[in-house]
Design a protein around this motif. Structure first.
Motif, PDB file in Angstrom:
ATOM      1  N   CYS A   1       0.841  -1.179   0.000  1.00  0.00           N
ATOM      2  CA  CYS A   1       0.000   0.000   0.000  1.00  0.00           C
ATOM      3  C   CYS A   1       0.884   1.239   0.000  1.00  0.00           C
ATOM      4  O   CYS A   1       2.093   1.159   0.199  1.00  0.00           O
ATOM      5  CB  CYS A   1      -0.906   0.002   1.235  1.00  0.00           C
ATOM      6  N   VAL A   2       0.283   2.391  -0.216  1.00  0.00           N
ATOM      7  CA  VAL A   2       1.046   3.633  -0.296  1.00  0.00           C
ATOM      8  C   VAL A   2       1.809   3.850   1.014  1.00  0.00           C
ATOM      9  O   VAL A   2       1.232   3.751   2.101  1.00  0.00           O
ATOM     10  CB  VAL A   2       0.110   4.831  -0.567  1.00  0.00           C
ATOM     11  N   ASP A   3       3.095   4.106   0.911  1.00  0.00           N
ATOM     12  CA  ASP A   3       3.984   4.292   2.060  1.00  0.00           C
ATOM     13  C   ASP A   3       3.983   3.080   2.989  1.00  0.00           C
ATOM     14  O   ASP A   3       4.249   3.211   4.187  1.00  0.00           O
ATOM     15  CB  ASP A   3       3.587   5.552   2.864  1.00  0.00           C
ATOM     16  N   ASP A   4       3.630   1.912   2.468  1.00  0.00           N
ATOM     17  CA  ASP A   4       3.548   0.674   3.256  1.00  0.00           C
ATOM     18  C   ASP A   4       2.629   0.798   4.468  1.00  0.00           C
ATOM     19  O   ASP A   4       2.804   0.127   5.480  1.00  0.00           O
ATOM     20  CB  ASP A   4       4.953   0.231   3.714  1.00  0.00           C
ATOM     21  N   GLU A   5       1.665   1.675   4.379  1.00  0.00           N
ATOM     22  CA  GLU A   5       0.741   1.865   5.497  1.00  0.00           C
ATOM     23  C   GLU A   5      -0.090   0.611   5.706  1.00  0.00           C
ATOM     24  O   GLU A   5      -0.705   0.090   4.777  1.00  0.00           O
ATOM     25  CB  GLU A   5      -0.189   3.055   5.188  1.00  0.00           C
ATOM     26  N   ALA A   6      -0.110   0.082   6.942  1.00  0.00           N
ATOM     27  CA  ALA A   6      -0.873  -1.124   7.257  1.00  0.00           C
ATOM     28  C   ALA A   6      -2.297  -0.732   7.636  1.00  0.00           C
ATOM     29  O   ALA A   6      -2.492   0.111   8.512  1.00  0.00           O
ATOM     30  CB  ALA A   6      -0.197  -1.889   8.398  1.00  0.00           C
ATOM     31  N   HIS A   7      -3.292  -1.337   6.941  1.00  0.00           N
ATOM     32  CA  HIS A   7      -4.677  -0.988   7.248  1.00  0.00           C
ATOM     33  C   HIS A   7      -5.318  -1.914   8.268  1.00  0.00           C
ATOM     34  O   HIS A   7      -6.444  -1.706   8.674  1.00  0.00           O
ATOM     35  CB  HIS A   7      -5.511  -1.004   5.953  1.00  0.00           C
ATOM     36  N   GLY A   8      -4.584  -2.974   8.659  1.00  0.00           N
ATOM     37  CA  GLY A   8      -5.117  -3.904   9.654  1.00  0.00           C
ATOM     38  C   GLY A   8      -6.293  -4.687   9.113  1.00  0.00           C
ATOM     39  O   GLY A   8      -6.387  -4.931   7.896  1.00  0.00           O
ATOM     40  N   GLU A   9      -7.195  -5.084  10.029  1.00  0.00           N
ATOM     41  CA  GLU A   9      -8.378  -5.840   9.585  1.00  0.00           C
ATOM     42  C   GLU A   9      -9.317  -4.877   8.862  1.00  0.00           C
ATOM     43  O   GLU A   9      -9.608  -3.795   9.357  1.00  0.00           O
ATOM     44  CB  GLU A   9      -9.073  -6.488  10.770  1.00  0.00           C
ATOM     45  N   ILE A  10      -9.787  -5.303   7.685  1.00  0.00           N
ATOM     46  CA  ILE A  10     -10.467  -4.346   6.807  1.00  0.00           C
ATOM     47  C   ILE A  10     -11.518  -5.077   5.983  1.00  0.00           C
ATOM     48  O   ILE A  10     -11.300  -6.226   5.585  1.00  0.00           O
ATOM     49  CB  ILE A  10      -9.394  -3.653   5.919  1.00  0.00           C
ATOM     50  N   ASN A  11     -12.699  -4.453   5.789  1.00  0.00           N
ATOM     51  CA  ASN A  11     -13.699  -5.085   4.919  1.00  0.00           C
ATOM     52  C   ASN A  11     -13.690  -4.391   3.542  1.00  0.00           C
ATOM     53  O   ASN A  11     -12.889  -3.503   3.289  1.00  0.00           O
ATOM     54  CB  ASN A  11     -15.080  -5.085   5.567  1.00  0.00           C
ATOM     55  N   PHE A  12     -14.612  -4.817   2.670  1.00  0.00           N
ATOM     56  CA  PHE A  12     -14.588  -4.349   1.280  1.00  0.00           C
ATOM     57  C   PHE A  12     -14.771  -2.841   1.166  1.00  0.00           C
ATOM     58  O   PHE A  12     -13.999  -2.144   0.492  1.00  0.00           O
ATOM     59  CB  PHE A  12     -15.679  -5.105   0.490  1.00  0.00           C
ATOM     60  N   GLU A  13     -15.810  -2.321   1.890  1.00  0.00           N
ATOM     61  CA  GLU A  13     -16.064  -0.882   1.803  1.00  0.00           C
ATOM     62  C   GLU A  13     -14.882  -0.085   2.330  1.00  0.00           C
ATOM     63  O   GLU A  13     -14.492   0.940   1.749  1.00  0.00           O
ATOM     64  CB  GLU A  13     -17.319  -0.491   2.612  1.00  0.00           C
ATOM     65  N   GLU A  14     -14.308  -0.575   3.469  1.00  0.00           N
ATOM     66  CA  GLU A  14     -13.169   0.133   4.051  1.00  0.00           C
ATOM     67  C   GLU A  14     -11.953   0.077   3.124  1.00  0.00           C
ATOM     68  O   GLU A  14     -11.192   1.030   3.020  1.00  0.00           O
ATOM     69  CB  GLU A  14     -12.803  -0.478   5.415  1.00  0.00           C
ATOM     70  N   ALA A  15     -11.809  -1.054   2.444  1.00  0.00           N
ATOM     71  CA  ALA A  15     -10.683  -1.198   1.520  1.00  0.00           C
ATOM     72  C   ALA A  15     -10.756  -0.139   0.427  1.00  0.00           C
ATOM     73  O   ALA A  15      -9.753   0.423   0.015  1.00  0.00           O
ATOM     74  CB  ALA A  15     -10.681  -2.590   0.888  1.00  0.00           C
ATOM     75  N   MET A  16     -11.998   0.124  -0.050  1.00  0.00           N
ATOM     76  CA  MET A  16     -12.185   1.143  -1.089  1.00  0.00           C
ATOM     77  C   MET A  16     -11.898   2.516  -0.508  1.00  0.00           C
ATOM     78  O   MET A  16     -11.203   3.331  -1.118  1.00  0.00           O
ATOM     79  CB  MET A  16     -13.632   1.072  -1.608  1.00  0.00           C
ATOM     80  N   GLU A  17     -12.426   2.759   0.691  1.00  0.00           N
ATOM     81  CA  GLU A  17     -12.274   4.069   1.296  1.00  0.00           C
ATOM     82  C   GLU A  17     -10.811   4.397   1.564  1.00  0.00           C
ATOM     83  O   GLU A  17     -10.350   5.508   1.295  1.00  0.00           O
ATOM     84  CB  GLU A  17     -13.079   4.116   2.602  1.00  0.00           C
TER      85      GLU A  17
END
Lengths: 460, 568
Positions: free
Chosen positions: A243-259
């Motif tokens: 991901c951009v700048d290797d930012e970890a998004h943790g546990e994530i669902n589909f809508e959050e992944a888009m956001e």
């Protein structure tokens, strides 16, 4: 002698064939002559030549964009309006081939099949054209784009009627005082004759996730129940996807992944869907095709993973690999999401004097189905991130596309407003800039606000 | 009203007259060709004493035999399919056996070769006997060819009036060219016009006073077209205009010589061999002496004069291919022609000029078809040789001998019907400019010298249709083209009325060839066919081309029986 006569009959076929050929040529001439005439090399109309008698060009509010005064072509008083609309209106030359003054030069100057370009000056009738663009919206977008000093494109159009309200391409120049382009200043004006809105295609980056999301919605039934775990970087197909700048998004669902625009989720989705389904969706949404309108065609986008490795397929789902899209094309696709899957053909021409519209032969705004209605509404309601600006509720996606070659990323912002009285779709890209949110979004906000004001009747 | 409006209206009005005027001239030429004909009635007739039947003999050369396609069909099993030929010469009527089994007898004596027959002589063919009678003895009406039927009684336009119309047209062109110019050489079009008028009226005087010919319409048509070509050049390359005019003069001399030369259809037989040798020498010379121009080695330079031998050879080719009816079917005649064709095609393949090769191949097909109706016997050996050469050239290309030239040809095909995709590269560059400027000229043109297309390479030769359409309007361009195309209709109409199959064959081939050249030129330039670099007959700038066009026109003139019979 009779035999000779009979054989000569066969030779007579040459004459008959010739007459048929001449007939065929005449038909071609009648139907296509007006397109044959509008060529940059045509000495009858190039230079400032043909514009001495040309009609006026107005924007949607009746502001004069170009007119002929005492045999001179005069453009709008405001230099920023002139530069903002350079690629839409054109200049005296025919260099910008997609501009109105180039593609309809012969009509503006009173071309007719009977007289060619040779009607005596005193007997000519010229035509006026009113465009759909709003000069304020174009100027607003242009001011910000100019401040970046980068190349880019911004287009805003009404996804119900097809009317283009804002269309700006940089770099540009002042049509009233066109630069002499020589070897010394070539780089400064590189690609200046191209309308980037129509004729350029760019690496899309995250805005391509709209396509991946559409494919996922159609092919993965439990997509909204799923969750992923994002560590910022992960090996897919033996090489990393991050991901951009290797930012970890943790546990994530589909809508959050888009956001949050999580590359890893969309990379995994692309791999799961497979090359075939991804290509089918890209094809259906019109990525690989040109959109034809107003006698021009958009540049083609590009999506083809038939030769891609697993890692490349993964990256293609996040709009990298060799993906390409065109700004106008993205505006049409975004408009289609808001419009129940129907992409409306854009147009720059609002009206014209005499029977100019008939002569131009515009087919009126057509639609093409780019998405299933259900997919479109799920995308719209559940997936597209929401923004508010300029009195509009906007569903949009940012993008920051890596292009390599020691250049900064393409900053993207594409989307649409959901207000019933202001159905506007947009796409904006700034080359060699940075985050879409930082560079493209302000341009769109300015353009959309001005366009909305124009539609809602609030004039400056 | 504004004065400029009146002036503009005047200019426009004049310009609109030109197409109409061109149409009238072409119409008058063809109308004159139809008129002043001898009435359709038999020359002599054959009286069958046994049955009492009377057969009209309507042609100058009549094949007699059992075959259904004979001119005089005799349904008698002892008669061969092609038995003999009854032909008319200035000395009277002759009959010639063409290898029949049972033989041909005149007054009971079996004939060898050609024998004279007199009125009331008895001709025996197989078991059938005929008595030669006068044509007047047959008095049922005969059907006439459509071109000559329903001709009004109005007399044809007088030749000098027709010439005046043609000259006036050229004068208009000169005036236009004077009107539109950059201020230099204002009167040069007028000077050129006078030179042109001298050639035109000089030719007319020779034809009318010295040769005592009544008919001048074919020549008027040729002069009309040639003059347009010359006048178009005045504001482009003035020097070329004079070269073109001189070439036209040479062409006209050649025209008169050919007509004189082939007056006797039997004498031409003796000229075949020398002409064959001349043409082979000419073609070889262009390979030995030829210089490569635009990738094609078919130009020969002698001092400052250059010419294309292949242009002249095609005239000879048609000449050699044709024969009188009784010679046509002999084995020797055919074999000579095949050997000659093989040599010509072989030499041409070495030259590697695509346009010329194509034209030559078409000429060959036309002649082969017209003389035998059965192309196979001729096509096979020639096809084999052509194939061998293609193979040879393929090998040559491998050693990078003519590779560039080959690419040049390929480019043209690549862009065919897609010229707009190649608007600024080889393959489409020329065609799109033709289309643009044709459309810019409108129906009535921008005026001689007032166009921009003249600046492009080959605009006066291969692309002259574009130049003509831009400056004179697309109507004039099409009328001029139709004037050439109609020649075939005329050639066909006079095919059975000419004095020998030699004339019918040469005139049909010549007209057919002109039409093919015309089609390749116009349709190549406008992307209806691939561009092949062929000249527009009479109009394209090119000395060799205009000379050969006049040579071809001579064949058509000679086929008209009036050329040699009617004198003032």
């Amino acid at each position: 002698m009779k035999r000779t006569l009979r054989r000569s009959t066969l030779i007579l076929i040459f004459t008959i064939a010739f007459i048929i050929g001449i007939g065929f040529f005449t038909v071609e001439l009648v139907f296509d002559a007006k397109d044959w005439v509008d060529q940059p090399y045509n000495a009858h109309i190039s230079g400032s030549g043909g514009l001495e008698q040309a009609g006026k060009i107005f924007d949607r509010n009746g502001n004069v964009l170009a007119q002929t005064v005492d045999g001179e072509r005069v453009y709008n008083d405001d230099i920023e309006v002139r530069e903002a609309l350079l690629h839409t209106v054109g200049d005296n030359s025919l260099n910008i081939s997609t501009a109105v003054q180039s593609k309809y030069r012969s009509l503006l100057t009173g071309y007719s099949l009977v007289w060619g370009l040779n009607m005596p000056q005193s007997m000519r009738t010229s035509h006026d054209i009113t465009l759909t663009v709003d000069s304020n919206a174009c100027k607003a977008a242009f001011e910000i784009m100019q401040s970046y000093g980068k190349r880019g494109a911004c287009v805003v159009y009404n996804y119900k009627t097809g009317e283009v309200l804002c269309s700006v391409s940089t770099y540009g120049y002042d049509p009233q005082d066109p630069p002499e382009i020589n070897e010394d200043n070539e780089s400064e004006y590189e690609g200046v004759y191209l309308d980037n809105v129509i004729s350029s295609s760019y690496t899309p980056g995250s805005i391509f996730k709209i396509v991946t999301a559409a494919a996922a919605i159609e092919n993965i039934p439990d997509i909204f129940e799923r969750t992923w775990y994002c560590e910022g970087s992960e090996d897919i197909g033996g090489e990393p996807v991050n991901c951009v700048d290797d930012e970890a998004h943790g546990e994530i669902n589909f809508e959050e992944a888009m956001e949050h625009s999580c590359n890893i989720v969309f990379a995994k989705l692309a791999v799961e869907l497979g090359s075939e389904k991804m290509n089918a969706m890209a094809e259906k949404m019109g990525i690989n095709m040109t959109f034809d309108f107003d006698d021009v065609s958009t540049a083609k986008g590009h999506y083809d993973t038939s030769k891609a490795t697993e890692n490349e397929l993964a990256w293609s789902g996040a709009g990298q690999y060799n993906d390409k899209v065109n700004p106008m094309q993205m505006a049409i696709i975004c408009g289609a999401i808001a419009n129940g899957g129907q992409g409306v053909t854009p147009t720059y021409i609002k009206s014209g004097s005499g029977d100019i519209l008939k002569e131009i032969g515009l087919k009126g705004s057509g639609t093409s189905a780019l998405l299933d209605q259900k997919t479109a509404s799920v995308l719209d309601e559940k997936v597209m991130p929401e923004y508010e600006f300029g009195g509009l509720t906007v569903h949009a996606k940012t993008g920051t596309a890596e292009v390599g070659e020691e250049k900064l990323p393409n900053g993207w912002f594409v989307g649409y407003s959901i207000d019933d009285d202001c159905p506007l779709a947009f796409a904006c890209v700034i080359e060699d800039s940075g985050f879409g949110n930082q560079y493209a979004r302000p341009v769109v906000e300015a353009a959309m606000s001005a366009a909305a004001d124009s539609i809602r009747g609030k004039l400056f | 009203m504004d004065l400029s409006v009146i002036f503009d209206a005047g200019v426009v009005g004049l310009r609109m007259i030109m197409p109409l005027y061109a149409l009238v001239i072409v119409y008058q030429c063809y109308a004159a060709m139809r008129r002043r004909r001898r009435p359709e009635k038999p020359l002599v007739s054959l009286y069958n004493q046994k049955s009492g039947g009377m057969i009209p003999v309507v042609f100058w050369e009549n094949s007699i035999g059992r075959s259904k396609s004979s001119d005089i069909v005799i349904d008698d099993p002892t008669v061969s399919r092609n038995h003999c030929v009854l032909l008319r010469r200035s000395a009277g009527w002759f009959i010639s056996d063409v290898g029949s089994l049972a033989g041909t007898f005149v007054n009971g004596v079996r004939i060898q070769g050609r024998a004279q027959v007199l009125i009331d002589d008895i001709i025996r063919v197989g078991d059938t006997e005929y008595q030669l009678k006068r044509g007047d003895d047959f008095n049922s009406p005969l059907r006439s060819s459509r071109f000559f039927s329903k001709v009004s009684d109005k007399p044809a336009i007088q030749a000098w009036k027709l010439m005046l119309m043609v000259t006036l047209f050229h004068l208009f062109m000169a005036v236009e060219a004077m009107f539109w110019n950059d201020g230099t050489n204002v009167y040069s079009p007028l000077v050129l016009f006078f030179a042109l008028a001298v050639v035109e009226w000089g030719f007319f005087s020779v034809s009318y006073f010295a040769l005592r010919r009544v008919n001048f319409e074919l020549e008027a048509l040729g002069l009309f077209l040639t003059g347009i070509g010359v006048m178009l050049l005045v504001r482009q390359v003035e020097r070329s205009a004079y070269v073109q005019l001189i070439a036209a003069g040479i062409g006209i001399v050649l025209y008169c010589l050919i007509i004189k030369f082939i007056e006797d259809p039997d004498r031409v037989q003796k000229l075949r061999m020398p002409l064959m040798i001349v043409s082979v020498v000419l073609l070889s010379s262009s390979i030995v002496l030829g210089r490569v121009t635009n990738g094609a080695a078919n130009w020969v330079y002698i001092g400052s004069i250059s010419f294309q031998p292949s242009e002249l050879v095609k005239t000879i080719f048609i000449f050699v291919g044709a024969s009188a009816l009784d010679k046509l079917q002999t084995k020797r005649n055919l074999i000579e022609f095949i050997i000659y064709s093989v040599v010509c095609v072989g030499l041409l393949a070495l030259m590697s000029d695509f346009g010329t090769a194509l034209i030559f191949f078409v000429t060959f097909l036309l002649v082969a078809f017209m003389r035998s109706g059965d192309i196979k016997t001729i096509l096979l050996p020639v096809g084999a040789v052509a194939g061998a050469f293609v193979l040879l050239r393929f090998v040559a290309e491998r050693i990078n001998f003519i590779g560039d030239r080959f690419n040049y040809v390929l480019n043209r095909f690549k862009a065919y019907r897609h010229v707009w995709d190649y608007a600024n590269e080889a393959g489409g560059y020329q065609q799109v400019r033709v289309l643009t400027y044709v459309a810019s000229g409108g129906l009535f043109g921008v005026g001689i010298g007032n166009g921009y297309f003249k600046q492009y390479f080959a605009s006066e030769s291969d692309l002259v249709f574009g130049l003509m359409a831009e400056e004179m309007g697309v109507i004039v361009a099409i009328v001029v083209a139709l004037a050439v195309a109609m020649l075939m209709i005329y050639a066909r109409a006079i095919a059975t009325r000419s004095r020998s199959t030699f004339y019918s064959i040469t005139s049909c081939c010549a007209a057919g060839l002109l039409v093919v050249q015309l089609s390749l030129n116009i349709f190549g330039a406008t992307d209806i066919l691939p561009l092949t670099g062929v000249t527009f007959p009479f109009v394209s700038c090119g000395g060799s081309s205009v000379i050969s066009c006049w040579g071809l026109l001579a064949f058509i003139k000679a086929a008209d029986e009036r050329t040699y019979s009617i004198k003032r």
